[in-house]
Structure formats: C-alpha cells, structure tokens
Design an enzyme around this catalytic site. Structure first.
Site, PDB file in Angstrom:
ATOM      1  N   GLU A   1       8.182  33.030 -10.267  1.00 44.79           N
ATOM      2  CA  GLU A   1       6.586  33.462 -10.010  1.00 44.79           C
ATOM      3  C   GLU A   1       6.358  32.782 -11.279  1.00 44.79           C
ATOM      4  O   GLU A   1       5.337  32.774 -11.355  1.00 44.79           O
ATOM      5  CB  GLU A   1       6.341  34.477  -9.977  1.00 44.79           C
ATOM      6  CG  GLU A   1       6.722  34.874  -7.905  1.00 44.79           C
ATOM      7  CD  GLU A   1       8.251  35.886  -7.898  1.00 44.79           C
ATOM      8  OE1 GLU A   1       8.870  35.426  -9.366  1.00 44.79           O
ATOM      9  OE2 GLU A   1       7.819  36.088  -6.592  1.00 44.79           O
TER      10      GLU A   1
ATOM     11  N   PHE B   1       6.123  49.959   0.030  1.00 42.77           N
ATOM     12  CA  PHE B   1       6.740  49.085  -0.515  1.00 42.77           C
ATOM     13  C   PHE B   1       6.500  47.963  -1.078  1.00 42.77           C
ATOM     14  O   PHE B   1       5.134  47.026  -0.840  1.00 42.77           O
ATOM     15  CB  PHE B   1       7.964  48.616   0.773  1.00 42.77           C
ATOM     16  CG  PHE B   1       8.952  47.770   0.366  1.00 42.77           C
ATOM     17  CD1 PHE B   1      10.283  48.096  -0.989  1.00 42.77           C
ATOM     18  CD2 PHE B   1       8.997  46.276   0.657  1.00 42.77           C
ATOM     19  CE1 PHE B   1      11.052  47.036  -0.702  1.00 42.77           C
ATOM     20  CE2 PHE B   1      10.133  45.825   0.336  1.00 42.77           C
ATOM     21  CZ  PHE B   1      10.490  45.638  -0.188  1.00 42.77           C
ATOM     22  N   GLN B   2       6.703  47.424  -2.328  1.00 45.77           N
ATOM     23  CA  GLN B   2       6.098  46.731  -3.452  1.00 45.77           C
ATOM     24  C   GLN B   2       4.693  46.546  -3.521  1.00 45.77           C
ATOM     25  O   GLN B   2       3.999  45.599  -3.417  1.00 45.77           O
ATOM     26  CB  GLN B   2       7.119  45.082  -2.364  1.00 45.77           C
ATOM     27  CG  GLN B   2       8.009  44.792  -2.168  1.00 45.77           C
ATOM     28  CD  GLN B   2       8.944  43.384  -2.096  1.00 45.77           C
ATOM     29  OE1 GLN B   2       8.208  42.538  -1.203  1.00 45.77           O
ATOM     30  NE2 GLN B   2       9.826  42.884  -2.705  1.00 45.77           N
TER      31      GLN B   2
ATOM     32  N   LYS C   1      -2.235  42.711   3.506  1.00 46.01           N
ATOM     33  CA  LYS C   1      -1.417  41.538   4.641  1.00 46.01           C
ATOM     34  C   LYS C   1      -2.667  41.643   5.914  1.00 46.01           C
ATOM     35  O   LYS C   1      -2.818  40.065   6.820  1.00 46.01           O
ATOM     36  CB  LYS C   1      -0.191  42.069   5.082  1.00 46.01           C
ATOM     37  CG  LYS C   1       0.559  41.141   5.662  1.00 46.01           C
ATOM     38  CD  LYS C   1       1.483  42.213   5.685  1.00 46.01           C
ATOM     39  CE  LYS C   1       2.559  41.314   7.342  1.00 46.01           C
ATOM     40  NZ  LYS C   1       3.661  42.386   7.990  1.00 46.01           N
TER      41      LYS C   1
ATOM     42  N   MET D   1      12.777  29.059 -35.064  1.00 44.47           N
ATOM     43  CA  MET D   1      12.042  29.514 -36.092  1.00 44.47           C
ATOM     44  C   MET D   1      11.856  31.632 -36.737  1.00 44.47           C
ATOM     45  O   MET D   1      11.179  31.411 -37.860  1.00 44.47           O
ATOM     46  CB  MET D   1      10.440  29.639 -35.405  1.00 44.47           C
ATOM     47  CG  MET D   1       9.133  30.278 -35.653  1.00 44.47           C
ATOM     48  SD  MET D   1       8.713  28.885 -37.253  1.00 44.47           S
ATOM     49  CE  MET D   1       8.168  27.264 -36.441  1.00 44.47           C
TER      50      MET D   1
HETATM   51  C1  LIG Z   1       8.591  34.778 -24.760  1.00 43.36           C
HETATM   52  C2  LIG Z   1       8.754  35.043 -25.841  1.00 43.36           C
HETATM   53  N1  LIG Z   1       9.358  35.838 -26.590  1.00 43.36           N
HETATM   54  C3  LIG Z   1       9.993  35.790 -27.689  1.00 43.36           C
HETATM   55  C4  LIG Z   1       9.223  35.011 -28.463  1.00 43.36           C
HETATM   56  C5  LIG Z   1       9.249  34.873 -30.340  1.00 43.36           C
HETATM   57  N2  LIG Z   1       9.477  33.809 -30.699  1.00 43.36           N
HETATM   58  C6  LIG Z   1       9.089  32.322 -31.037  1.00 43.36           C
HETATM   59  S1  LIG Z   1       9.411  30.909 -31.482  1.00 43.36           S
HETATM   60  C7  LIG Z   1      11.101  32.095 -31.582  1.00 43.36           C
HETATM   61  C8  LIG Z   1      12.466  31.225 -31.207  1.00 43.36           C
HETATM   62  C9  LIG Z   1      12.615  29.861 -30.226  1.00 43.36           C
HETATM   63  O1  LIG Z   1      13.990  29.705 -30.149  1.00 43.36           O
HETATM   64  P1  LIG Z   1      14.701  27.910 -29.585  1.00 43.36           P
HETATM   65  O2  LIG Z   1      13.761  27.983 -28.539  1.00 43.36           O
HETATM   66  O3  LIG Z   1      15.267  27.885 -29.424  1.00 43.36           O
HETATM   67  O4  LIG Z   1      12.634  27.448 -30.300  1.00 43.36           O
HETATM   68  P2  LIG Z   1      13.403  26.608 -31.956  1.00 43.36           P
HETATM   69  O5  LIG Z   1      12.543  27.674 -32.741  1.00 43.36           O
HETATM   70  O6  LIG Z   1      14.740  27.011 -31.971  1.00 43.36           O
HETATM   71  O7  LIG Z   1      13.147  25.198 -31.862  1.00 43.36           O
HETATM   72  C10 LIG Z   1      11.201  33.169 -30.844  1.00 43.36           C
HETATM   73  C11 LIG Z   1      12.008  33.770 -30.307  1.00 43.36           C
HETATM   74  C12 LIG Z   1       7.865  34.214 -28.454  1.00 43.36           C
HETATM   75  N3  LIG Z   1       7.725  32.863 -28.541  1.00 43.36           N
HETATM   76  N4  LIG Z   1       8.101  34.167 -26.681  1.00 43.36           N
END
Ligand SMILES: Cc1ncc(C[n+]2csc(CCOP(=O)(O)OP(=O)(O)O)c2C)c(N)n1
Ligand SMILES: [Mg+2]
Lengths: 162, 577
Positions: B50, B112-113, B162, B477
């Site tokens: 979803e 439920f749900q 529903k 990052m």
């Molecule tokens: C759902 C979610 N969880 C955690 C974060 C925190 N976060 C920001 S950037 C990042 C790393 C992203 O890794 P990747 O997709 O490999 O991208 P890269 O920076 O390596 O290009 C994280 C964990 C986020 N932005 N969104």
C-alpha cells in the site's frame, strides 16, 4: 503574553481533536479550553486561552484559520471584551469557621449549590483574578476539591457617546 | 437511479476524470473491487504494497498535475498508507486516498482489521472523512477532490465503512462544492504587489528563490518572464527544480545544505530576496539568524501559515503564485521603466564570477565510477528530456545537482519528508501518467530495497521505468555524516549484504544491467533506454567514498560551506563553529 482566542467551528465529530491536535503537534500550549454550541446548532464555539510571543500567536491564529472546519478566529487581545469563568468549590470547614466561609462566599457573590453534613459546594463566576482570589481565601478553611470551567469571552457592544 | 455505494464510488471517480487508481484489496473493500472488475474506463494498478500505491499515486499527480487516487483496505492496508500520505502532505501533493473501514456498527469495537485511520492521519492530511451514510458519499468525494486540488494542495483521506459501500441510494452528483469555512486566497493584495514591484526596481542585488509552489500553481512561464524582464538570477529549492530552466543563464541551481556555492553566496549577499512558493525549510535556510541577513524579503505563498513561520518577511503576499506574478508583471511593465540590463550589470558580473570560482564539480576517475558521472551521463544521453524521480540520500542530491531540469514536473523527489523508497513507485506512477516519456529513478542501494517489490507492478503493466542504482554498498548519506561529524565511526551504515540487483530484476521478469567501470556507464544507459516493454535496473557500482559537496553543516550559515577540494574538513569545521 496570554491570549484568549475564540474559534468558531463546524459542529462535527473530530473537530475538537483537529484543534487540540494542532496545538500538541506544533508545540503550542493550551491553558484552558471550553467548547459549546452557539445560536446556530451547526456551529460550535471554542474559547482557548494560550500564551506565546507575537510570532507564536500569529502562527496559532493562522494555523487555526487553515483548518478546514474553522469558520472564524478572533484573538480577544485585539478586541474590547468581557471574560468570565466559573468555579465550583467543595469546602469542608470546621464548625466554628462556617459563618466565615459563608460570608466570604457572599462577598464574592458565591452561591451554595449543595450541602452535606460536613461540606458545602460554592459556585461563583468572575474573571480569572476574582476566581483566583476566592480560591486563595477559601483555601485555609479546607478545600476538598474544585473545578473550573475555563474562560469564555465575548466582545463588548459599542456604547454610543452622547 | 438506485446504486450501491461501491457503484457510486466508481461513478464519482469517473465524474472527476480519474483514469487510474493505485490500490490493494482486502475484506472490507471487496464491494468496490467487484464494482471495478468489469469497468472499462477505470483501471486499477495493483501494487505490491500500500505504501507503493500511495507513492505511485503521488508520482502520477506530480507528473501530470492531476489528483492521484489510491484505494486500500482497512487496518493494515490503511496504516501502510501513512508514509505515503505524510510524504504527499509535506510536499503539498493532491491525493485522494480511499481506505476501507469495518461496518459502522463495529467501529470502536476493536473489530478484526479495524484501525482508526481518520485519527491516525489527521495530522498528515489536508482533511479527512469518515463516511457514515451512503447518502453523503457523492458529496464527500466531490469535496475531497476539491480540497485536495485547490489552495495549497494536499492529500485527503476518505474512510469507507463496508456497509456504506454496500448501502443503496440514488446517485446524485453535486455540481458545486460549498464549504463555507474553506476559501483559499488566490488574488494577492494589490498594494503589496505594487510595493514589491517597486522594491524590485530599487534593488541592486536581488535574488529570486523559487519553490514547489511555482510548479504546483503552473507559474513557470510567469516566473521566467519576471526573471528575464528584470534580469534577476533565480535559485531554486529542491522542490522548485524545473520551475525555472536549469540551463538558463539566470539559473543558479539549487540552494541550501547541498546547494551551489553561487546560490548560497548570492542569497547571503543579496539586498532583496524574493521567495516564490517556498516555505523556508531549515535545509534551505541553515542558521536562520544569518540567512539573507542583508536582504529585504518578499514572500509570495498561497498558505498564510508559511509566511513568518521560519523567517522574518518585509513584504508578505498571500495568494496563488501564478496570479500574483501576473499582477506583478503588469505593475513592473507599467510603472517601472528601469534600464534593467544596465542596472543589473555589476550584480550579474559578481554572480558569474562566483559561478567560475566554484562550479559544481567532482574528480573524474577512469578506474572507478563516480556517482556524479552516472548522473551527468544520464543527462547527456537523455538530452535532459526525461522525468527523473529520486530516492533519498546522496543519490537524491546528486540527481538534483548534476541533472538539469528545464521543465516543471520533471523532477519528482520527496523533499519535505525525505522518504527512502519514494522514487521507484513514484516513477511507476509518472510512467502511467506520461507513457511516452523516459522515466528514470535515480536510486541508492539502500532506498531501492524499501519498495523493491514494485518491480512486479511495473513488469505486469509493461512499464519501461528505468532505475539507476548508485550502488555504494552504504547508506551513503549517513556514512557521509559519520565521516564528517562522527570521527569516521560508521555505526550501522554499511549494508553488508546488498542483493545482486541484476538477478533480482531478472527474477521478477525485468531487465538487469550492470556497470563496474566508467567505460561501461554509457553503454549500459543506452542499452537500458532501448528497452520499451519492461522495467530495467541499472546497477552502477560506484565509489563508496564519494561525498556530496558543497555541504553546509547542520546549523551553520549557508555561506559556510565545505568543498570537495578541501580535504582538511575538520579544520574547516572548527572554523565554522
Ligand atoms: C524511510 C527512511 N528511513 C531512514 C532515512 C534516513 N536516511 C536518509 S539518507 C539514508 C541513506 C540512504 O542510503 P541509500 O539509499 O543507499 O542512498 P545513498 O545515500 O547511499 O545514495 C538514510 C538511512 C530516510 N530518509 N528515510
Ligand atoms: Mg547507498
């Protein structure tokens, strides 16, 4: 600065939670909140007492206005108005103090609305200062509990100068 | 004519011009699914989660400008939409999300749900409804589309018990919407607009800062006219990219934490900052106290709460960006007769010297693929004519920096919430909205795994979405922050196991390609672009040590940037503090 804000809202379920959620979600504080129907049963009026600097109050009124169910917001800081609050105080004085308590109630235009064998319930209304003073004066006689309604406010009618 | 709630739902969507719904079935929405079964005009795209459905509806909305629609079941189906709804809410994207609900008699019984999805989504929707009576359904749907798409747009959720979808009533489509407490302001205050126009004429060093509001209001043309007429350079927020042509000589690219040197310098030196459809997010302003501190600030936005929320404003103009800009152009043309070229000469010269001083750059290496090189090649080979979606992290910032967006609705990214897992489903939605366009998700190896299941959706619908994975084996990052601010202590940011993305793609029936050397980048992209009947994963094994520059450390002023060429970052960091 403390502000009394009145919020005219659609009388629908969930509206109170939208308003209170806005305050909690954005870290604004609510000191008191009272809600009631208006002359139009489809509309309710909330009176909220809150505090913050000018920027916060501006955000609060704008954010309230942005809620879809909010029809009108008035910050009474900018409007000549009267405010009232009601308190119910349950006091259990010693026998010898009863007269004193009744006198105090009279001075504050309080009414005894319930009495048992050891305690009275006194009702009084007024602005916040009066309510606070009354509670302070009654305290030494043994307050069992009290409830306050929170403030309600209404704009003053203009008086025509002759 | 009598119809069931489910049939009314279908009729309402048709009246609203909906063609695609993104959804996932479950017990309490089976009435609706049944009504959709043999409908010829409404197509449901069955996603695999979803969250994917809502992001896809969001990508569809961003790419097309229409309202995106999602349909899910109660309980877990509904709660799975929350991230998608919050993502759309932060970026002001018009969505209508329908969730099933247990029958009205069971509401509140922990049936439920059952989940109180109206309560859960109250803070992250523009508005939401629980429909308790089938007679209200048509009106609610009409209102929901109206609220979602007018004023400052946003997601609206409709919870459908529903018994409401099985209930029977006459279908009456309300032609008009009347909500007495909802009247967005479109026209800006004339006097303020005049005042602003005269400030523009007076300014020596003005900068326009354009945001997502420019795109949402369809004001790119007016913005371009304003910039060209008055010769004012334009910087953009992440959400504003594409709102003004990135290749234009007056473009400064993006500003803020990973903005260009010249954007940030220009804003900090400006004597007039014109914020258009922006909300001055902290990723843009850095330290608020020192942000554009020499500038008068004009702020145009349709949402009054955006104004003076984060920064001081000298000339606030509440109104629709397009309408306000039109009025402002009129005043400028009629009342100001500046010799704009001459007036701006020295300021534009200063800007161009900043551009030369520190352009966006990275160090090419012929042995290892630099992620920026991949983005540059994507730009070159697609000639800038693609819809780019992004995930979140370094990939998102490089996509913002090294691809140039000349048109609105071509850069789709989760700006406000920063949702990893957004880009791929959003690309699916965008591809459905724009079947003839090349759609590329610039992804990270971490983010792509958050909604990788949507490969099935794209395969089934033969959507040729491209995913360019900048595979650095890290939550890059996070790693970058740990390197710069946590003494290189890489706590749980290495991904250890990254699946073989080529095999994953193939397992789903999609195409998978890989490049491990710079020389393979171009052939892989060209090969991917040839594939027209299924999605493609391009796995680019990139230099894991690469960092996004310039970078403004959190809490610093935006002219206190770190640069790639300065290896002794720590020293510089001290200077910043
Ligand atoms: C759902 C979610 N969880 C955690 C974060 C925190 N976060 C920001 S950037 C990042 C790393 C992203 O890794 P990747 O997709 O490999 O991208 P890269 O920076 O390596 O290009 C994280 C964990 C986020 N932005 N969104
Ligand atoms: Mg990564």
């Amino acid at each position: 600065m403390r502000h009394t804000i009145s919020v005219l809202v659609e009388n629908k379920f969930g509206v109170l939670s939208r308003v209170s959620g806005l305050f909690s979600g954005r870290g604004f504080n609510i000191e008191s909140l009272s809600v009631g129907e208006t002359i139009d049963p489809a509309v309710s009026l909330m009176t909220i007492v809150t505090s913050g600097d000018d920027q916060i109050i501006e955000q609060i009124t704008k954010q309230l206005n942005k809620l879809i169910d909010v029809i009108k917001v008035v910050d009474f800081m900018e409007v000549d108005h009267v405010e009232r609050e009601m308190v119910l105080i349950k006091v259990a004085p010693r026998k010898e103090d009863r007269i004193e308590v009744l006198k105090l109630a009279e001075i504050f235009r309080g009414r005894i609305i319930d009495s048992g064998s050891t305690a009275y319930t006194i009702e009084t209304t007024g602005d916040e200062g009066k309510i606070n003073a009354f509670i302070e004066l009654i305290k030494p006689f043994g307050i069992k509990e009290f409830v306050r309604t929170g403030k309600v406010a209404i704009a003053r009618e203009k008086v025509k100068k002759k | 004519m009598k119809k069931t709630g489910a049939e009314i739902f279908v009729e309402c969507l048709k009246k609203e011009g909906v063609k695609h719904i993104f959804g996932y079935p479950g017990g309490v929405v089976l009435n609706i699914f049944d009504a959709l079964f043999d409908d010829k005009d409404l197509k449901l795209i069955l996603t695999r989660h979803e969250q994917g459905a809502v992001h896809a509806a969001d990508g569809y909305a961003r790419a097309s400008g229409k309202v995106g629609v999602a349909l899910v079941t109660s309980g877990p189906g509904a709660t799975n939409t929350v991230t998608g709804i919050a993502t759309a809410s932060m970026d002001s994207i018009p969505l209508v999300v329908f969730s099933g609900q247990v029958p009205t008699l069971l509401i509140g019984n922990d049936a439920f749900q059952e989940a109180d999805i109206v309560g859960i989504t109250r803070p992250c929707t523009k508005y939401n409804y629980l429909v308790k009576d089938v007679n209200d359904l048509a009106r609610v749907v009409k209102e929901a589309f109206h609220i979602a798409s007018t004023g400052r747009p946003g997601p609206v959720l409709i919870d459908l018990p529903k018994d409401v979808t099985s209930g029977i009533t006459d279908f009456v489509w309300p032609e008009h919407v009347k909500i007495r407490s909802y009247n967005p302001t479109y026209e800006g205050n004339k006097w303020m607009i005049k005042h602003a126009a005269h400030e523009i004429a007076k300014a020596k060093k003005p900068v326009i800062m354009a945001g997502g509001g420019v795109i949402l209001s369809g004001a790119s043309k007016e913005l371009k006219e304003l910039a060209e007429l008055t010769k004012i350079p334009v910087t953009m927020t992440l959400m504003g990219l594409g709102g003004f042509p990135g290749t234009h000589t007056l473009s400064l690219g993006m500003l803020g934490m990973h903005g260009t040197y010249y954007s940030n310098m220009a804003v900090q030196d400006a004597d007039l900052l014109i914020g258009i459809g922006v909300r001055f997010d902290d990723r843009v302003t850095g330290k608020v106290a020192t942000f554009a501190s020499h500038a008068k600030i004009i702020h145009i936005d349709i949402d009054p709460t955006s104004i003076r929320k984060n920064i001081r404003v000298d000339i606030p103009i509440v109104g629709d960006v397009k309408t306000v800009l039109k009025d402002m152009l009129k005043v400028l043309k009629e009342e100001t007769k500046e010799p704009w070229d001459a007036v701006r000469k020295s300021w534009l010269k200063q800007i161009s010297s900043w551009k030369q001083e520190r352009p966006l750059r990275y160090t090419y290496n012929e042995n290892v693929i630099k992620p920026q090189f991949v983005v540059e090649k994507l730009y070159e080979i697609t000639k800038g004519d693609a819809i780019i979606t992004t995930e979140v992290g370094q990939n998102q910032m490089w996509a913002a920096q090294f691809y140039k967006y000349d048109k609105p609705r071509t850069f789709l990214s989760s700006g406000g919430l920063g949702t990893m897992g957004y880009g791929f489903p959003a690309a699916i939605g965008a591809q459905l909205a724009c079947p003839d366009k090349t759609v590329i998700d610039i992804a990270g190896d971490g983010s792509i795994q958050m909604n990788i299941q949507e490969l099935a959706t794209a395969v089934i619908d033969k959507l040729p979405v491209k995913v360019a994975i900048l595979n650095n084996q890290y939550l890059g990052m996070v790693r970058q922050w740990q390197e710069l601010f946590f003494k290189e202590r890489y706590s749980y940011s290495h991904l250890d196991v990254v699946p073989d993305f080529v095999k994953v793609a193939e397992a789903y029936g999609a195409a998978g390609l890989r490049a491990t050397k710079p020389s393979e980048v171009e052939p892989v992209i060209k090969e991917a672009l040839k594939i027209k009947n299924k999605p493609v994963f391009m796995d680019f094994i990139v230099d894991w040590k690469e960092k996004v520059y310039p970078m403004v450390p959190a809490g610093a002023s935006i002219n206190e940037m770190l640069f790639e060429e300065e290896k002794k970052t720590e020293k510089r960091l001290k200077a910043v503090k």
